[in-house]
Design an enzyme around this catalytic site. Structure first.
Site, PDB file in Angstrom:
ATOM      1  N   LYS A  22      49.319  21.011 101.271  1.00  0.00           N
ATOM      2  CA  LYS A  22      49.286  20.369 101.049  1.00  0.00           C
ATOM      3  C   LYS A  22      47.970  19.371 101.501  1.00  0.00           C
ATOM      4  CE  LYS A  22      51.844  17.722  99.333  1.00  0.00           C
ATOM      5  NZ  LYS A  22      52.704  17.482  97.203  1.00  0.00           N
ATOM      6  N   THR A  25      54.458  22.864  99.718  1.00  0.00           N
ATOM      7  CA  THR A  25      53.574  22.017 100.462  1.00  0.00           C
ATOM      8  C   THR A  25      54.093  20.703 100.626  1.00  0.00           C
ATOM      9  OG1 THR A  25      53.423  20.779  98.095  1.00  0.00           O
ATOM     10  CG2 THR A  25      52.260  22.797  98.713  1.00  0.00           C
ATOM     11  N   ARG A  40       5.420   9.587 106.671  1.00  0.00           N
ATOM     12  CA  ARG A  40       6.538   9.481 105.646  1.00  0.00           C
ATOM     13  C   ARG A  40       7.647   9.577 106.203  1.00  0.00           C
ATOM     14  NH1 ARG A  40       9.863  15.493 104.234  1.00  0.00           N
ATOM     15  NH2 ARG A  40       9.919  15.460 105.982  1.00  0.00           N
ATOM     16  N   GLN A  87      14.100  20.864 108.359  1.00  0.00           N
ATOM     17  CA  GLN A  87      14.600  21.785 108.929  1.00  0.00           C
ATOM     18  C   GLN A  87      14.070  21.753 110.758  1.00  0.00           C
ATOM     19  OE1 GLN A  87      12.452  21.543 106.788  1.00  0.00           O
ATOM     20  NE2 GLN A  87      13.364  23.616 105.415  1.00  0.00           N
ATOM     21  N   HIS A 101      15.213  11.667  99.340  1.00  0.00           N
ATOM     22  CA  HIS A 101      13.107  11.215  99.577  1.00  0.00           C
ATOM     23  C   HIS A 101      13.083   9.862  99.237  1.00  0.00           C
ATOM     24  CE1 HIS A 101      12.939  15.378  98.986  1.00  0.00           C
ATOM     25  NE2 HIS A 101      13.500  15.746  98.105  1.00  0.00           N
TER      26      HIS A 101
END
Length: 301
Positions: free
Chosen positions: A12, A57, A177, A220, A248
């Site tokens: 479930k 379930t 940035r 990264q 972005h």
């Protein structure tokens, strides 16, 4: 021609259960979305429709609700609640050989009244969702904590340049940035009897501190630094996995209006987006890492 039954599971999904602890003042509250997936001796259910080995379930849903009361101390933390459920389904239900319990925990914060915290009034804290995935096969127990929908942003201290160029490359290098992402992180515990709340708070605080203070040359690089610091802070963490969409923010050209824009006004672009994923191993536990079976597969469960 013959066919065989491959990996299968059922259960479930998304049982919503809220537990209020009224045994003290102030009240406490935990709010869960629990999904149960069971594997085991279910061949005949699929082949012939013989349901004699099928735990319904509906019963798994009822078990989640009952355990919120019956195992009230375990239910205070998602990891311990998941452990109690997983062990029950495998140890107490003969056909079941493996259980995966995925929990989403929605944080609530206490409201104030007349300048002091109110003992039984709350507001949903939408800053993130706490997660836990517990997998148990009768012998091995894997506990993975996590966070999702944790949106973080830094307005500077982020660069991106020196990347591979080909004829389709149009992105301009930048030394300043906005970097933003919505963190989905999961980390595997080698200690299955940890202080889960303390461990969780420490892990989120560590990743947050690294994101804030790390001078980034790539998302990264920041991702790796976050996982590295979490493992250094808690060596019992055996592995950290991240999924980081790059949210972005593009500088808007205001020159048509006779205005300069020195990285002050941005367009937040929701798609397409860079999608960064990675795993950071604790080499002390690399040989015993559980692989994907301990982690949320991210496919609706």
């Amino acid at each position: 021609m013959t066919v065989t039954l491959g990996h299968n599971q059922y259960g479930k999904a998304e049982t919503r259960v809220v537990r209020v602890y009224r045994d003290s003042d102030p009240h406490e509250i935990v709010d869960y979305n629990v999904s149960v997936a069971l594997s085991g001796d279910f061949e005949e259910i699929h082949r012939t429709g013989d349901n004699s080995n099928c735990l319904t379930t509906d019963a798994t849903k009822n078990t989640v609700n009952a355990f919120a009361k019956e195992y009230s101390e375990a239910a205070r933390q998602p990891e311990s609640f998941g452990i109690a459920l997983a062990k029950h389904f495998v140890d107490d239900t003969a056909p079941v050989t493996r259980a995966r319990i995925k929990l989403e925990m929605y944080p609530w914060k206490r409201l104030s009244h007349d300048g002091t915290p109110h003992p039984h009034a709350f507001a949903r804290d939408g800053g993130y969702v706490r997660t836990a995935t517990v997998t148990y096969d009768g012998t091995n127990l894997w506990v993975v904590s996590g966070v999702q929908d944790y949106v973080v942003l830094k307005t500077t201290d982020s660069e991106f340049w020196g990347y591979l160029q080909d004829k389709y490359t149009t992105l301009k290098p930048t030394h300043d940035r906005v970097m933003a992402t919505s963190v989905t992180g999961q980390w595997w515990h080698t200690d299955t009897e940890a202080d889960w709340n303390k461990s969780y708070d420490s892990a989120v605080a560590t990743m947050s501190s690294v994101f804030a203070g790390h001078h980034s040359l790539a998302l990264q690089q920041t991702m790796f630094a976050m996982g590295e610091a979490m493992i250094a802070e808690q060596p019992e963490i055996g592995e950290v996995r991240f999924s980081l969409p790059n949210k972005h923010h593009f500088v808007i050209d205001l020159s048509p209006y006779g205005l300069e824009n020195p990285n002050e006004v941005f367009h937040a672009d929701d798609r397409p987006y860079g999608f960064i994923e990675g795993t950071i191993h604790n080499d002390l536990h690399k040989d015993t890492a559980p692989g994907n079976q301990a982690f949320d597969p991210g496919q609706g469960w």
